[in-house]
Design an enzyme around this catalytic site. Structure first.
Site, short mmCIF file in Angstrom:
data_model
loop_
_atom_site.label_atom_id
_atom_site.label_comp_id
_atom_site.label_asym_id
_atom_site.label_seq_id
_atom_site.Cartn_x
_atom_site.Cartn_y
_atom_site.Cartn_z
N GLU A 139 4.65 52.75 -45.73
CA GLU A 139 3.38 52.45 -46.38
C GLU A 139 2.51 51.47 -45.58
O GLU A 139 1.30 51.69 -45.45
CB GLU A 139 3.64 51.88 -47.79
N HIS A 143 0.80 53.98 -42.88
CA HIS A 143 -0.45 54.29 -43.59
C HIS A 143 -1.48 53.17 -43.48
O HIS A 143 -2.65 53.42 -43.15
CB HIS A 143 -0.16 54.56 -45.07
N GLU A 174 1.78 62.10 -42.98
CA GLU A 174 2.98 61.93 -43.79
C GLU A 174 4.26 62.22 -43.00
O GLU A 174 5.30 61.64 -43.29
CB GLU A 174 2.93 62.81 -45.04
#
Length: 328
Positions: A139, A143, A174
């Protein structure tokens, strides 16, 4: 896309001896792509997914042992906050990201923005001692850092993406995040993303109750089966019909694409350029803004990083020859 009546429908489903098909409701209307009753799930990597699942279950005897052995014990909220704080300190982003702990989400974790504050939401019911570091790399280290780097690029908005003809960020985004969640795990097994891929394909052919019964071939624990079925059927209202949310198939697809091309991808550049597909790196690198990008610590030693990619290949019994037949 979490149903607003999830707990009520879960209780009804369990009391029915798993025969009832939940009728999900939503606070907001799901996107059309998520709510289409016969969404087109892919079977392109179905045999790979089955092979990965079977390989895992052969090692660990059953799914429950696998989850316990590779995930470890659940963490307390204090332990989660401590690990998150240490991770952000090590990555030099302390104070930038708020951490929200909840059980009111379907996924393990997510990265978003709340009142202009970058916020990582962590599902405390799934935060295990050997998984949380991987979740943070997924995360924040992937990301969030790619989002920060993307903000500096000429393609940092929809008009820019159109102007420079960028491919969609997924499945690269992803796939890369999934690899980073596993890359330093002692046993970087792709079982969970393989199960998501498999479950979603089967959901396109089955009702919720049929899917739940079918998954017993891999997962005996009803709670774990419920989780995978909800992930596959979220966005739908009447789950008595075949249909699925195909979103979660992107994880395995992205991993296989990246592993297939791992020797030709410049991974630091892929991070530095922001939300781009690996196929666009060479075409865009001359116009990318690369000065002082956010690169996670785990990516700074390329040799170590590449060795860990080989470990993922070996553990999941993937070969370059097999990937060449699956991925262009």
């Amino acid at each position: 896309m979490k149903p607003s009546n999830l707990q009520k429908e879960k209780d009804t489903f369990f009391k029915s001896n798993f025969m009832y098909n939940p009728k999900f409701e939503y606070a907001k209307s799901p996107l059309p792509s998520a709510s289409a009753q016969n969404s087109h799930a892919s079977n392109r990597f179905l045999q790979v997914a089955i092979g990965i699942i079977q390989n895992t279950l052969q090692k660990y005897k059953n799914y429950e042992h696998y989850e316990k052995a590779t995930g470890g014990n659940l963490l307390s909220t204090k332990q989660i906050h401590q690990q998150a704080r240490k991770y952000m300190e090590a990555e030099g982003c302390q104070g930038e990201i708020a951490v929200n702990l909840t059980e009111d989400v379907v996924s393990q974790a997510s990265m978003g923005t709340v009142k202009r504050q970058p916020t990582m939401t962590i599902n405390v019911s799934m935060a295990r001692e050997q998984w949380l570091q991987g979740t943070l790399r997924h995360e924040i280290g992937t990301h969030y850092f790619r989002t920060v780097n993307n903000s500096k690029q000429p393609w940092n908005n929809s008009n820019g993406r159109i102007k420079y003809r960028l491919k969609p960020a997924n499945p690269t985004e992803e796939g890369l995040a999934t690899i980073h969640s596993l890359i330093f795990h002692p046993d970087p097994d792709l079982c969970r993303v393989a199960l998501l891929y498999y479950t979603i394909y089967q959901a396109s052919l089955m009702s919720f109750s049929e899917l739940f019964e079918h998954l017993k071939i891999f997962i005996k624990d009803p709670e774990a089966r419920w989780y995978y079925c909800v992930r596959a059927k979220r966005g739908l209202t009447d789950t008595s019909q075949p249909g699925c949310c195909t979103k979660d198939q992107v994880y395995l697809e992205g991993v296989l694409h990246i592993l297939r091309h791992r020797h030709t991808i410049d991974f630091k550049l892929l991070m530095a350029m922001g939300k781009v597909s690996y196929v666009d790196i060479n075409r865009l690198k001359k116009i990318a803004v690369i000065g002082n990008p956010r690169i996670p610590q785990f990516l700074k030693d390329r040799n170590r990083y590449m060795m860990r990619l080989e470990k993922i290949m070996q553990v999941n019994k993937l070969t370059d020859a097999s990937l060449r037949t699956l991925v262009d």
